[in-house]
Design a protein around this motif. Structure first.
Motif, PDB file in Angstrom:
ATOM      1  N   ALA A 156       8.427  89.577  43.446  1.00 11.56           N
ATOM      2  CA  ALA A 156       8.498  90.952  42.991  1.00 11.56           C
ATOM      3  C   ALA A 156       8.627  92.126  43.948  1.00 11.56           C
ATOM      4  CB  ALA A 156       7.262  91.165  42.324  1.00 11.56           C
ATOM      5  N   PHE A 157       7.798  91.703  45.185  1.00 13.04           N
ATOM      6  CA  PHE A 157       7.642  92.478  46.278  1.00 13.04           C
ATOM      7  C   PHE A 157       8.980  92.830  47.007  1.00 13.04           C
ATOM      8  CE2 PHE A 157       7.694  92.495  51.100  1.00 13.04           C
ATOM      9  CZ  PHE A 157       7.091  93.757  51.500  1.00 13.04           C
ATOM     10  N   ASP A 158       9.979  92.061  46.873  1.00 11.15           N
ATOM     11  CA  ASP A 158      11.245  91.873  47.332  1.00 11.15           C
ATOM     12  C   ASP A 158      12.220  93.195  46.675  1.00 11.15           C
ATOM     13  OD1 ASP A 158      11.046  90.106  49.315  1.00 11.15           O
ATOM     14  OD2 ASP A 158      11.904  88.402  48.175  1.00 11.15           O
ATOM     15  N   THR A 159      11.977  93.063  45.265  1.00 16.61           N
ATOM     16  CA  THR A 159      12.524  94.199  44.631  1.00 16.61           C
ATOM     17  C   THR A 159      12.046  95.560  44.964  1.00 16.61           C
ATOM     18  OG1 THR A 159      13.172  92.770  42.836  1.00 16.61           O
ATOM     19  CG2 THR A 159      13.223  95.153  42.467  1.00 16.61           C
ATOM     20  N   LEU A 160      10.312  95.554  45.022  1.00 15.48           N
ATOM     21  CA  LEU A 160       9.848  96.781  45.438  1.00 15.48           C
ATOM     22  C   LEU A 160      10.220  97.414  46.568  1.00 15.48           C
ATOM     23  CD1 LEU A 160       6.125  96.066  43.991  1.00 15.48           C
ATOM     24  CD2 LEU A 160       7.965  97.680  43.181  1.00 15.48           C
ATOM     25  N   GLN A 161      10.262  96.525  47.408  1.00 12.68           N
ATOM     26  CA  GLN A 161      10.507  97.265  48.902  1.00 12.68           C
ATOM     27  C   GLN A 161      11.915  97.803  48.852  1.00 12.68           C
ATOM     28  OE1 GLN A 161      10.481  94.800  52.434  1.00 12.68           O
ATOM     29  NE2 GLN A 161      11.254  92.895  51.393  1.00 12.68           N
ATOM     30  N   ASP A 162      12.969  97.195  48.107  1.00 14.60           N
ATOM     31  CA  ASP A 162      14.219  97.640  48.172  1.00 14.60           C
ATOM     32  C   ASP A 162      14.387  99.158  47.304  1.00 14.60           C
ATOM     33  OD1 ASP A 162      15.306  95.642  49.502  1.00 14.60           O
ATOM     34  OD2 ASP A 162      15.734  94.492  47.832  1.00 14.60           O
ATOM     35  N   ASN A 163      13.399  99.227  46.479  1.00 16.69           N
ATOM     36  CA  ASN A 163      13.261 100.398  45.610  1.00 16.69           C
ATOM     37  C   ASN A 163      12.426 101.747  46.117  1.00 16.69           C
ATOM     38  OD1 ASN A 163      15.324  99.808  43.140  1.00 16.69           O
ATOM     39  ND2 ASN A 163      14.179  98.245  43.772  1.00 16.69           N
ATOM     40  N   LEU A 164      11.441 101.240  46.795  1.00 18.38           N
ATOM     41  CA  LEU A 164      10.304 102.346  47.327  1.00 18.38           C
ATOM     42  C   LEU A 164      11.059 103.140  48.483  1.00 18.38           C
ATOM     43  CD1 LEU A 164       7.258 100.063  46.923  1.00 18.38           C
ATOM     44  CD2 LEU A 164       7.736 102.101  45.734  1.00 18.38           C
ATOM     45  N   TYR A 165      10.684 104.278  48.495  1.00 17.27           N
ATOM     46  CA  TYR A 165      11.073 105.452  49.344  1.00 17.27           C
ATOM     47  C   TYR A 165      10.941 105.409  50.659  1.00 17.27           C
ATOM     48  CZ  TYR A 165      12.298 107.602  44.970  1.00 17.27           C
ATOM     49  OH  TYR A 165      12.738 108.005  43.622  1.00 17.27           O
ATOM     50  N   SER A 166       9.548 104.868  51.102  1.00 17.30           N
ATOM     51  CA  SER A 166       9.291 105.094  52.553  1.00 17.30           C
ATOM     52  C   SER A 166       8.648 103.523  53.132  1.00 17.30           C
ATOM     53  CB  SER A 166       8.073 106.154  52.840  1.00 17.30           C
ATOM     54  OG  SER A 166       7.092 105.659  51.811  1.00 17.30           O
ATOM     55  N   ALA A 167       8.975 102.541  52.396  1.00 15.05           N
ATOM     56  CA  ALA A 167       8.474 101.248  52.595  1.00 15.05           C
ATOM     57  C   ALA A 167       9.258 100.706  53.986  1.00 15.05           C
ATOM     58  CB  ALA A 167       8.568 100.202  51.715  1.00 15.05           C
ATOM     59  N   LYS A 168       8.609 100.133  54.931  1.00 12.20           N
ATOM     60  CA  LYS A 168       9.246  99.412  55.901  1.00 12.20           C
ATOM     61  C   LYS A 168       9.669  98.144  55.437  1.00 12.20           C
ATOM     62  CE  LYS A 168       8.200  97.080  60.215  1.00 12.20           C
ATOM     63  NZ  LYS A 168       8.335  95.867  59.638  1.00 12.20           N
ATOM     64  N   LYS A 169      11.018  97.824  55.742  1.00 13.27           N
ATOM     65  CA  LYS A 169      11.541  96.749  55.368  1.00 13.27           C
ATOM     66  C   LYS A 169      10.790  95.415  55.960  1.00 13.27           C
ATOM     67  CE  LYS A 169      14.177  98.522  52.129  1.00 13.27           C
ATOM     68  NZ  LYS A 169      13.387  99.726  52.065  1.00 13.27           N
ATOM     69  N   TYR A 170      10.609  94.459  54.971  1.00  8.59           N
ATOM     70  CA  TYR A 170       9.921  93.239  55.651  1.00  8.59           C
ATOM     71  C   TYR A 170      10.751  92.043  55.164  1.00  8.59           C
ATOM     72  CZ  TYR A 170       5.978  89.639  56.615  1.00  8.59           C
ATOM     73  OH  TYR A 170       5.385  88.725  56.934  1.00  8.59           O
ATOM     74  N   ASP A 171      11.136  91.187  56.030  1.00  8.86           N
ATOM     75  CA  ASP A 171      11.830  90.002  55.645  1.00  8.86           C
ATOM     76  C   ASP A 171      10.972  88.851  55.183  1.00  8.86           C
ATOM     77  OD1 ASP A 171      13.549  87.950  55.164  1.00  8.86           O
ATOM     78  OD2 ASP A 171      14.190  87.556  57.265  1.00  8.86           O
ATOM     79  N   THR A 172      10.888  88.420  53.849  1.00  2.00           N
ATOM     80  CA  THR A 172       9.925  87.415  53.411  1.00  2.00           C
ATOM     81  C   THR A 172      10.841  85.865  53.368  1.00  2.00           C
ATOM     82  OG1 THR A 172      10.609  87.784  51.001  1.00  2.00           O
ATOM     83  CG2 THR A 172       8.810  89.128  51.834  1.00  2.00           C
TER      84      THR A 172
END
Length: 321
Positions: free
Chosen positions: A147-163
């Motif tokens: 779920a986090f992978d989808t969230l970080q792709d859609n949130l505006y100011s999230a720093k991208k984090y490779d899981t």
């Protein structure tokens, strides 16, 4: 009175034994539903999802629309489907339903301003995997990671984090969740609890005794809870009106998360995407949300609930206070 009723129920003589006997007798008779819990394939337990009151859903979405329109920060909403929706092929025969899927779609269609974040599609791609606990209603850490992978792709100011390179560490192999406790199906095997984030970067302030009191300072995980019945509280230490997670290794960025307990196990991943995360549980936080936003540097707001809790929660009107 509700607390008194719960106390009496919990202290009824041989309560757990009677619940187990009842469930076993009904199971032997072919029934696969006990106290609102379905007994599914391979002993997986599924909370029943009842068709919600759509007029109440619409009222809640109206509150969220009004909340969003009053703010300068962007607002997103993410409704989390349960295992009963994503893994419905494991349910007993003749119990599959689209009620939860329909409710999520209805809510998203009524949004006017906030962005909807669809995690259901990605969870469906992993439906054969261990994304929900078998004995509990929450998603596993693996499900939260997806779920986090989808969230970080859609949130505006999230720093991208490779899981992609993260691996699981098992911290517990005897977890029995809420579905197990309430159903009476006490012969099913326990779950394991895993983590993917070590949590060394995060400092957690939990205002467990109220926001006017000093917070409890801890990490992302509370090892002591692994010795308790409610082992899911290992994540963030359990119920708290307000939690502040800080990661000073990241550039300044802040998220206000209006949430239920599903967020406990996704918070470790979010701590790698924001320097500051404020988690508010409206069931227990009774201060002004508007004032909180005015007095804290909030870059964006995420409202994230399981669909079942969203349908049943009566506190979303507090967003406007």
């Amino acid at each position: 009175m509700e607390k008194a009723d719960n106390y009496i129920a919990d202290h009824f003589p041989f309560r757990d034994t009677w619940i187990t006997v009842k469930a076993a007798c009904e199971y032997a008779a072919g029934k696969r539903l006990s106290n609102g819990i379905y007994y599914g394939e391979n002993g997986q337990l599924f909370p029943q999802f009842n068709v919600p009151d759509y007029s109440k859903l619409e009222q809640k979405i109206d509150w969220i629309n009004s909340f969003s329109s009053s703010l300068s920060s962007p607002v997103s909403i993410c409704l989390i489907p349960s295992a009963s929706d994503i893994q419905k092929d494991r349910l007993p025969l003749y119990t599959s339903s689209t009620a939860e899927e329909d409710a999520i779609r209805f809510c998203y269609d009524k949004l006017n301003g906030p962005q909807s974040i669809d995690i259901r599609s990605l969870l469906l791609e992993h439906q054969s995997e261990n994304i929900y606990y078998r004995t509990d209603h929450h998603w596993t850490s693996y499900g939260a990671k997806i779920a986090f992978d989808t969230l970080q792709d859609n949130l505006y100011s999230a720093k991208k984090y490779d899981t992609s390179s993260l691996s699981a560490t098992t911290v517990c192999d005897d977890f029995y969740g809420t579905s197990y406790s309430s159903s009476g199906y006490t012969w099913v095997a326990p779950d394991t609890i895993d983590t993917y984030i070590n949590g060394n970067d995060a400092i957690v302030e939990s205002f467990r005794s109220g926001v006017q009191n000093e917070p409890v300072i801890s990490g992302l995980y509370d090892e002591s809870m692994l010795q308790e019945k409610d082992k899911y509280s290992y994540f963030l230490g359990g119920i708290s009106p307000l939690i502040h997670i800080q990661n000073s290794n990241l550039a300044p960025s802040s998220l206000l998360l209006i949430r239920d307990s599903y967020s406990d196990s996704i918070a470790p991943f979010l701590s790698q995407a924001y320097s500051d995360i404020y988690l508010i549980d409206l069931r227990y936080y009774k201060e002004s949300i508007q004032q909180f936003i005015q007095t804290h540097p909030i870059d964006e707001i995420l409202i994230m609930y399981s669909m079942k809790n969203f349908a049943e929660d009566n506190n979303l009107g507090l967003l406007l206070g």
